[in-house]
Design an enzyme around this catalytic site. Structure first.
Site, PDB file in Angstrom:
ATOM      1  CB  SER B 126      -0.880   0.122   1.240  1.00  0.00           C
ATOM      2  OG  SER B 126      -1.971  -1.263   1.072  1.00  0.00           O
ATOM      3  N   GLY B 131      -4.403   2.154  -2.440  1.00  0.00           N
ATOM      4  CA  GLY B 131      -4.529   1.156  -1.495  1.00  0.00           C
ATOM      5  C   GLY B 131      -4.953  -0.281  -2.261  1.00  0.00           C
ATOM      6  CB  SER B 132      -8.081  -0.198  -3.161  1.00  0.00           C
ATOM      7  OG  SER B 132      -9.266  -0.784  -1.675  1.00  0.00           O
ATOM      8  CD1 TRP B 156      -2.024   3.355   7.025  1.00  0.00           C
ATOM      9  CD2 TRP B 156      -2.187   3.002   4.532  1.00  0.00           C
ATOM     10  NE1 TRP B 156      -2.783   4.514   6.529  1.00  0.00           N
ATOM     11  CE2 TRP B 156      -2.974   4.407   4.742  1.00  0.00           C
ATOM     12  CE3 TRP B 156      -2.719   2.242   4.071  1.00  0.00           C
ATOM     13  CZ2 TRP B 156      -3.403   5.046   3.702  1.00  0.00           C
ATOM     14  CZ3 TRP B 156      -2.937   3.683   2.201  1.00  0.00           C
ATOM     15  CH2 TRP B 156      -3.820   4.522   2.644  1.00  0.00           C
ATOM     16  NE  ARG B 268     -26.683  -6.725  34.871  1.00  0.00           N
ATOM     17  CZ  ARG B 268     -25.425  -5.778  35.974  1.00  0.00           C
ATOM     18  NH1 ARG B 268     -24.767  -5.355  36.220  1.00  0.00           N
ATOM     19  NH2 ARG B 268     -26.394  -4.427  34.610  1.00  0.00           N
ATOM     20  CD  GLN B 336     -27.146  -2.119  22.551  1.00  0.00           C
ATOM     21  OE1 GLN B 336     -25.767  -1.598  22.436  1.00  0.00           O
ATOM     22  NE2 GLN B 336     -27.640  -2.269  23.221  1.00  0.00           N
ATOM     23  N   GLY B 339     -23.771  -4.568  28.208  1.00  0.00           N
ATOM     24  CA  GLY B 339     -24.437  -3.294  28.946  1.00  0.00           C
ATOM     25  C   GLY B 339     -23.080  -2.201  29.047  1.00  0.00           C
ATOM     26  N   GLY B 340     -23.327  -1.563  30.281  1.00  0.00           N
ATOM     27  CA  GLY B 340     -21.928   0.299  30.011  1.00  0.00           C
ATOM     28  C   GLY B 340     -20.732  -1.430  30.138  1.00  0.00           C
ATOM     29  CD  GLU B 363      -3.188  -9.337   4.894  1.00  0.00           C
ATOM     30  OE1 GLU B 363      -3.995 -10.760   4.164  1.00  0.00           O
ATOM     31  OE2 GLU B 363      -2.870  -9.527   5.895  1.00  0.00           O
TER      32      GLU B 363
END
Lengths: 248, 386
Positions: B126, B131-132, B156, B268, B336, B339-340, B363
């Site tokens: 790259s 890049g691509s 990169w 939990r 998710q 949670g917290g 890649e």
């Protein structure tokens, strides 16, 4: 020096333990098996003798074909030969007698077994091997050095340690301390490839059936929920300890 | 058809899992926070044979198959995706290319120490403006007697700071476009090679990503890989196999987050029962399990095809596309479910979510993979898989 390490094929320590067939059989469904940790401490020390002092290391298990993956792991870690006695391991006498037959056939200077396996916690096999062969025996071994035909070993005891010297041949019951957890070896890729080609002999049992039959297993009662008591509620704490826990 | 791993494959999987849990887990959060390269752990990966896992034993490698490589990468990436990409770039981009197309001298000098894990490699394709569209190489390798003179900048570059040997793609004959591109082995210590500052990334933060610049670097002609003009073709072939590694890394990230979420949902409780027993969470877990299993089948199959010597380009494109999309989608869901707690570092899933994003980019982006798959459809070359 020829070393034999006895390897138990036991459920991973994180396995969920359940019983089937009216609580007479362990439920193997979904269980991952490992080398019994006490045996692995012993195997790791045996590898040290192999690499530093040119010892040969055989590993042995009494059990069905399913235990071969555990023996292959021991070979991948570096053991030279594996032996499986083709019978279900049901009691300590049976297992010890089968191992002794191999010891008498091959001749070993040092027999290492875990001081107990973490599945049934019998803790009898190394002592029985020593009794049946007339070899010296040291349990709860946390250090082992060998010079010529003499071993210096340290045994853990209640509140202290005992250092002994003893001539070979010797049977030890290995445990943590013989090597540390950080010394345990992960098989490397080449070891895994080589393990495939190392000999794993399967021998028929010599001593017939086990004498002990399991009637039932029972799990301990599940732990109750934790009750939190505010620091100022001493009376409530005393009442709970007296009436519920019944400890005062 | 047999959906079963061999005893050796299971042993590799178990060894990698054991390594990840006992050696990578500790300090993984701190390494991510501080961008600390897991040098000690990579050294140990070398000793265990992971850093030359597919390379022939003749060149110091472990000579295992691609499926073993995938199984090991999956387990390692569940715990530390940065260690996963270090292993992937080194093995499937650099070692594979030198072993497949390198000369005996190149293999002796570069492949052996890298396969033994003593040196790390990086792949420099790259560029800031390529890049691509990798054919737009601005880096120049001009012929000058026994040498090529290399000038340009690469961007990169995974392992850029720690790699001793670099596989550099550069343009020699601009008029021939992609047919004028060459590939060279460049040593980090050569005059004119300058490693730029370490990138401060969203994820896989403990892998070191750098730009590397080349100013009048003298590259001996014997360090060119393949015939004159082979570089672009080589780069495309490298990426075809490299995708399998990144697909396995993405699969590991997804599976790691799923395992954490499944476990957390049983410990939990909310509204009087474990959250796993609330349908809102149970359905999320069901979707995760199905998607991850589907991705796993694609990844394992692409490895299998490569091991069988069959064409695997479209299969690895599918595997990489699916596994990286699944990784991104379900690491978000894993946060998710937590949670917290999922939003703080201690619970690992936020890191896995940040790590997942790059798998859709490097890649070959997801979009590039759709192009590859679509081209195969148009050419009627999308073979029936079985």
């Amino acid at each position: 020096m020829k070393i034999l390490v006895c390897i138990s094929h036991v459920p991973d320590t994180t396995s969920k333990i359940n019983f089937v067939e009216n609580n007479t059989q362990f439920d193997t469904q979904g269980v991952q098996y490992i080398i019994n940790p006490n045996d692995e401490f012993g195997l790791t020390r045996a590898m040290w003798f192999k690499e530093k002092e040119g010892a040969t290391v055989d590993v042995i298990n009494v059990g069905g074909p399913a235990t071969e993956s555990t023996l292959r792991k021991a070979l991948a870690i570096g053991a030279d030969n594996a032996i499986r006695i083709h019978t279900e391991a049901l009691d300590a006498t049976q297992v010890a007698k089968e191992i002794v037959a191999v010891i008498q056939e091959n001749g070993y200077d040092l027999i290492i077994a875990g001081r107990e396996s973490i599945d049934y916690n019998g803790g009898m096999v190394p002592g029985m091997i020593a009794a049946l062969t007339g070899m010296n025996y040291l349990n709860n071994c946390i250090r082992l050095e060998i010079e010529g035909q003499n071993a210096t070993a340290v045994r853990e005891m209640d509140g202290g340690k005992e250092t002994v010297t003893t001539p070979l041949p010797l049977v030890i019951g290995a445990q943590k301390g013989l090597v540390e957890e950080s010394d345990l070896r992960i098989p490397n890729m080449r070891g895994i490839m080589m393990a495939r080609k190392k000999p794993l002999s399967v021998l028929e049992p010599q001593h017939g059936d086990a004498q002990v039959q399991t009637i039932a297993y029972e799990k301990p009662a599940p732990k109750g929920a934790v009750k939190l008591v505010e620091p100022e509620n001493i009376d409530q704490l005393i009442s709970l300890l007296h009436n519920e826990a019944k400890v005062i | 058809m047999e959906f079963k791993l061999s005893e050796e494959h299971k042993a590799v999987q178990q060894a990698a899992r054991e390594f990840a849990i006992t050696r990578l887990q500790d300090g993984v959060i701190e390494r991510d926070t501080n961008r600390t390269h897991p040098s000690e752990q990579v050294e140990e990966m070398g000793a265990l044979g992971f850093m030359g896992i597919m390379t022939s034993q003749l060149y110091g490698g472990s000579e295992m198959d691609t499926l073993s490589y995938v199984l090991a990468l999956e387990e390692i990436s569940k715990i530390d995706a940065s260690a996963g990409v270090i292993m992937s770039a080194h093995n499937s981009l650099v070692l594979w290319a030198i072993e497949t197309y390198g000369t005996d001298i190149q293999k002796e000098k570069y492949l052996v120490p890298m396969a033994q894990g003593n040196n790390i490699g990086c792949f420099c394709l790259s560029e800031p403006e390529a890049g691509s569209d990798a054919s737009m190489q601005q880096t120049r390798a001009e012929e000058a007697g026994e040498y090529y003179i290399l000038n340009g900048v690469k961007n990169w570059i995974t392992n850029g700071g720690h790699a001793d040997f670099q596989l550099v793609i550069a343009q020699t004959h601009p008029e021939k476009k992609h047919r004028g591109i060459n590939a060279f082995i460049v040593e980090k210590q050569w005059e004119g090679v300058a490693i730029g500052p370490k990138e401060d990334k969203l994820g896989i933060r403990s892998s070191d990503t750098h730009s590397i610049s080349y100013t009048d670097v003298k590259v001996p002609k014997e360090n060119r890989i393949g015939e004159d003009g082979f570089g672009f073709k080589l780069a495309m072939q490298i990426l075809e196999g490299g995708r399998i590694g990144i697909a396995a890394q993405a699969l590991g990230i997804a599976a790691g987050a799923y395992e954490l979420a499944a476990e957390y949902s049983t410990v939990r409780s909310a509204f009087g029962k474990p959250i796993a027993d609330h349908q809102a969470i149970a359905f999320k877990l069901a979707d995760m399990a199905v998607d991850i299993e589907a991705a796993r089948m694609l990844v394992y199959r692409s490895a299998y095809l490569k091991d069988q010597g069959q064409p695997y380009g479209y299969a690895s494109a599918m595997a990489k596309l699916k596994a990286s999309e699944v990784a991104m989608k379900h690491t978000v869901e894993a946060v998710q479910i937590h949670g917290g707690n999922g939003y703080v570092k201690e619970y690992h899933v936020e890191r896995l979510m940040r790590d997942a994003k790059i798998t859709q980019i490097y890649e070959g982006t997801s979009e590039i993979h759709k192009i590859i798959i679509a081209r195969n459809i148009r050419k009627g070359e999308l073979a029936l898989p079985f």
